[in-house]
Scaffold this active site. Sequence first.
Site, PDB file in Angstrom:
ATOM      1  CB  CYS A  43     -52.193   6.703 -17.368  1.00 50.47           C
ATOM      2  SG  CYS A  43     -53.237   5.298 -16.974  1.00 50.47           S
ATOM      3  CB  CYS A  48     -56.552   6.236 -16.643  1.00 54.69           C
ATOM      4  SG  CYS A  48     -55.687   6.794 -18.113  1.00 54.69           S
ATOM      5  CE  LYS A  51     -61.191   8.056 -15.775  1.00 50.56           C
ATOM      6  NZ  LYS A  51     -60.819   8.625 -17.045  1.00 50.56           N
ATOM      7  CE1 TYR A 178     -62.640   9.149 -24.047  1.00 52.04           C
ATOM      8  CE2 TYR A 178     -62.409  10.825 -25.732  1.00 52.04           C
ATOM      9  CZ  TYR A 178     -62.500   9.492 -25.371  1.00 52.04           C
ATOM     10  OH  TYR A 178     -62.451   8.522 -26.333  1.00 52.04           O
ATOM     11  CD  GLU A 182     -63.517  10.320 -18.105  1.00 51.45           C
ATOM     12  OE1 GLU A 182     -62.428  10.797 -17.703  1.00 51.45           O
ATOM     13  OE2 GLU A 182     -63.596   9.236 -18.717  1.00 51.45           O
ATOM     14  CG  HIS A 439     -82.485 -13.217 -19.210  1.00 55.73           C
ATOM     15  ND1 HIS A 439     -82.875 -11.999 -19.741  1.00 55.73           N
ATOM     16  CD2 HIS A 439     -83.473 -13.598 -18.362  1.00 55.73           C
ATOM     17  CE1 HIS A 439     -84.058 -11.677 -19.247  1.00 55.73           C
ATOM     18  NE2 HIS A 439     -84.436 -12.623 -18.406  1.00 55.73           N
ATOM     19  CD  GLU A 444     -80.808 -10.326 -21.751  1.00 55.69           C
ATOM     20  OE1 GLU A 444     -81.083 -11.408 -22.292  1.00 55.69           O
ATOM     21  OE2 GLU A 444     -81.239 -10.004 -20.629  1.00 55.69           O
TER      22      GLU A 444
HETATM   23  P1  NDP Z   1     -61.143  16.574 -25.683  1.00 51.41           P
HETATM   24  O1  NDP Z   1     -60.498  16.837 -26.969  1.00 51.41           O
HETATM   25  O2  NDP Z   1     -61.889  15.303 -25.477  1.00 51.41           O
HETATM   26  O3  NDP Z   1     -62.155  17.759 -25.346  1.00 51.41           O
HETATM   27  C1  NDP Z   1     -61.766  19.090 -25.324  1.00 51.41           C
HETATM   28  C2  NDP Z   1     -63.011  19.923 -25.141  1.00 51.41           C
HETATM   29  O4  NDP Z   1     -62.637  21.281 -24.957  1.00 51.41           O
HETATM   30  C3  NDP Z   1     -63.929  19.869 -26.355  1.00 51.41           C
HETATM   31  O5  NDP Z   1     -65.241  19.860 -25.891  1.00 51.41           O
HETATM   32  C4  NDP Z   1     -63.580  21.155 -27.083  1.00 51.41           C
HETATM   33  O6  NDP Z   1     -64.661  21.670 -27.819  1.00 51.41           O
HETATM   34  C5  NDP Z   1     -63.312  22.086 -25.915  1.00 51.41           C
HETATM   35  N1  NDP Z   1     -62.432  23.198 -26.270  1.00 51.41           N
HETATM   36  C6  NDP Z   1     -61.253  23.151 -26.913  1.00 51.41           C
HETATM   37  N2  NDP Z   1     -60.725  24.375 -27.041  1.00 51.41           N
HETATM   38  C7  NDP Z   1     -61.605  25.220 -26.443  1.00 51.41           C
HETATM   39  C8  NDP Z   1     -61.637  26.618 -26.258  1.00 51.41           C
HETATM   40  N3  NDP Z   1     -60.664  27.393 -26.712  1.00 51.41           N
HETATM   41  N4  NDP Z   1     -62.689  27.148 -25.609  1.00 51.41           N
HETATM   42  C9  NDP Z   1     -63.704  26.363 -25.159  1.00 51.41           C
HETATM   43  N5  NDP Z   1     -63.736  25.027 -25.303  1.00 51.41           N
HETATM   44  C10 NDP Z   1     -62.689  24.472 -25.949  1.00 51.41           C
HETATM   45  O7  NDP Z   1     -59.984  16.779 -24.613  1.00 51.41           O
HETATM   46  P2  NDP Z   1     -59.914  16.445 -23.068  1.00 51.41           P
HETATM   47  O8  NDP Z   1     -59.048  17.512 -22.504  1.00 51.41           O
HETATM   48  O9  NDP Z   1     -61.244  16.216 -22.478  1.00 51.41           O
HETATM   49  O10 NDP Z   1     -59.141  15.078 -23.077  1.00 51.41           O
HETATM   50  C11 NDP Z   1     -57.948  14.911 -23.826  1.00 51.41           C
HETATM   51  C12 NDP Z   1     -57.849  13.520 -24.351  1.00 51.41           C
HETATM   52  O11 NDP Z   1     -57.516  12.646 -23.300  1.00 51.41           O
HETATM   53  C13 NDP Z   1     -59.143  12.977 -24.919  1.00 51.41           C
HETATM   54  O12 NDP Z   1     -59.316  13.316 -26.259  1.00 51.41           O
HETATM   55  C14 NDP Z   1     -58.999  11.505 -24.727  1.00 51.41           C
HETATM   56  O13 NDP Z   1     -58.418  10.942 -25.872  1.00 51.41           O
HETATM   57  C15 NDP Z   1     -58.085  11.393 -23.524  1.00 51.41           C
HETATM   58  N6  NDP Z   1     -58.866  10.979 -22.352  1.00 51.41           N
HETATM   59  C16 NDP Z   1     -59.399   9.733 -22.346  1.00 51.41           C
HETATM   60  C17 NDP Z   1     -60.172   9.316 -21.280  1.00 51.41           C
HETATM   61  C18 NDP Z   1     -60.766   7.975 -21.306  1.00 51.41           C
HETATM   62  O14 NDP Z   1     -60.324   7.137 -22.088  1.00 51.41           O
HETATM   63  N7  NDP Z   1     -61.789   7.708 -20.502  1.00 51.41           N
HETATM   64  C19 NDP Z   1     -60.409  10.171 -20.128  1.00 51.41           C
HETATM   65  C20 NDP Z   1     -59.817  11.470 -20.249  1.00 51.41           C
HETATM   66  C21 NDP Z   1     -59.062  11.831 -21.321  1.00 51.41           C
HETATM   67  P3  NDP Z   1     -65.020  21.158 -29.298  1.00 51.41           P
HETATM   68  O15 NDP Z   1     -65.882  19.976 -29.116  1.00 51.41           O
HETATM   69  O16 NDP Z   1     -65.705  22.323 -29.888  1.00 51.41           O
HETATM   70  O17 NDP Z   1     -63.727  20.847 -29.964  1.00 51.41           O
END
Ligand code: NDP
Length: 455
Positions: A43, A48, A51, A178, A182, A439, A444
Amino acid sequence: MPTFDFDLFVIGGGSGGVRAARMAAQTGARVALAEAAELGGTCVNVGCIPKKLYSYAAGYAESFEEAAGYGWKLPEAPQFDWAHLKAQRAKEIARLNGIYASLLKNAGVTLVTGWAQLVDPHTVEVDGKRHTARHLLVATGGTPFVPDIQGREHVVTSDAMFDLDPFPKRLLVVGGGYIACEFASIFNGLGAKVTQLHRRAHLLTGFDDDVRQFLANEMGKAGVDVRLNCDVASVTRGTGGTGGLTVTLARGQQIEADTVLFATGRVPNTQGLGLEAAGVALDERGAIAVDAHYRSSVPSIYAVGDVSTRVQLTPVALAEAMVVVDELFGKGKRRLDYEFIPTAVFTHPNIGTCGYTELDARAKFGEVAVFSSEFKSLRHALSGRSERTFMKLVVDKATDRVVGLHMVGANAGEVVQGFAVAMRAGATKAIFDSTVGIHPTAAEEFVTMREPMPG
Ligand code: NDP
């Protein structure tokens, strides 16, 4: 009764680990924490916080663009200095690392620097020195996962994005979660030409379908080239002077980029910790399996945060740590309820969400009423931008309770945090309706949606 060096030994100095160590020490427990890298974990160091700082940086590009509509004449085109941003970020993160160290010190926690390994259910070894503890807590977080594609060695993960050198003029982002969304938004704002590839028909699996479509459309309008239903077959590095990368898709098309980011999920950090030696069982995802009190298969060993749970969010790790401390050194009454955990995605525009998607709500509650609104916020009346805001409420018809609240728009995270309190308190649509709006704000709109969607 065996004697131990410590009451609690925490492995991992990220959000969950530091919180648990501090809070446990404040109860009078003898606590040690081992960390091999900088304090603060993902983080603070590569997640976080940096970012969000970069998201703010990207936001200025939008503000400069919008300023003319409000009468501002900029003397010359604004220039972005990537090296300056990186240096500023590094300075701020170093300050936060220091704050974490002093928090631990002031709480009386013994900080052990180095890689910790479990030796048995009550013993940890760090750099050849053994420490014993009545309880152990593993809070080692997670690490980016990159699928095994050809040319994997040429791609980077989110860990590397904050210090890229040079700034990538052409960035290709793989993933639709995510982190992918982002970084695509942020680097687009900072001036890179961004292409985002996702293997599915929609971004952000697990989010409300309307939100997913609305965001993809807004990101596209903002300049991100979002390509769906795309699988990457290989990545190769050119041999020419530019050293650029060529990404070949499964269906043959090729895309050139300076940097390829794989944001394809994160996996729990369980390697090299001696979990097997201590007899700690992992679940089917490779995470430490824990019970409702975060206790692993070994009674003296607990785990919180990304190394153990499904909800990979800093505030969740913090809350889990508080439960463990209460369990071990308090009244043992504290629990974390995983329902209605709000979350935000810091894309441009942001997503803020709390509770159930429309689809999940229908599956869980049966009949639901859906209210939604899409509009151009007042800010864009003069800004010249076509960005729009989307809001949606999902209401359980049987109880009138608001069970889903979703927003895509400026400051959605800030807006939804407040509404999350009301939702946790069980607020009904009638209570939303009886709440006076502020407002003029975008927020709102959540208390003025009167007509449900047909169907
Ligand atoms: P996510 O699980 O959000 O997303 C992973 C993405 O990668 C999905 O779109 C998934 O596709 C895709 N994917 C997975 N495996 C493959 C593959 N073999 N080939 C191609 N695409 C693939 O993980 P992130 O890495 O983005 O983030 C991890 C976690 O960190 C998040 O789940 C979140 O909880 C946390 N996070 C929170 C943030 C916040 O609160 N603002 C910011 C950043 C991270 P599919 O949809 O098909 O599964």
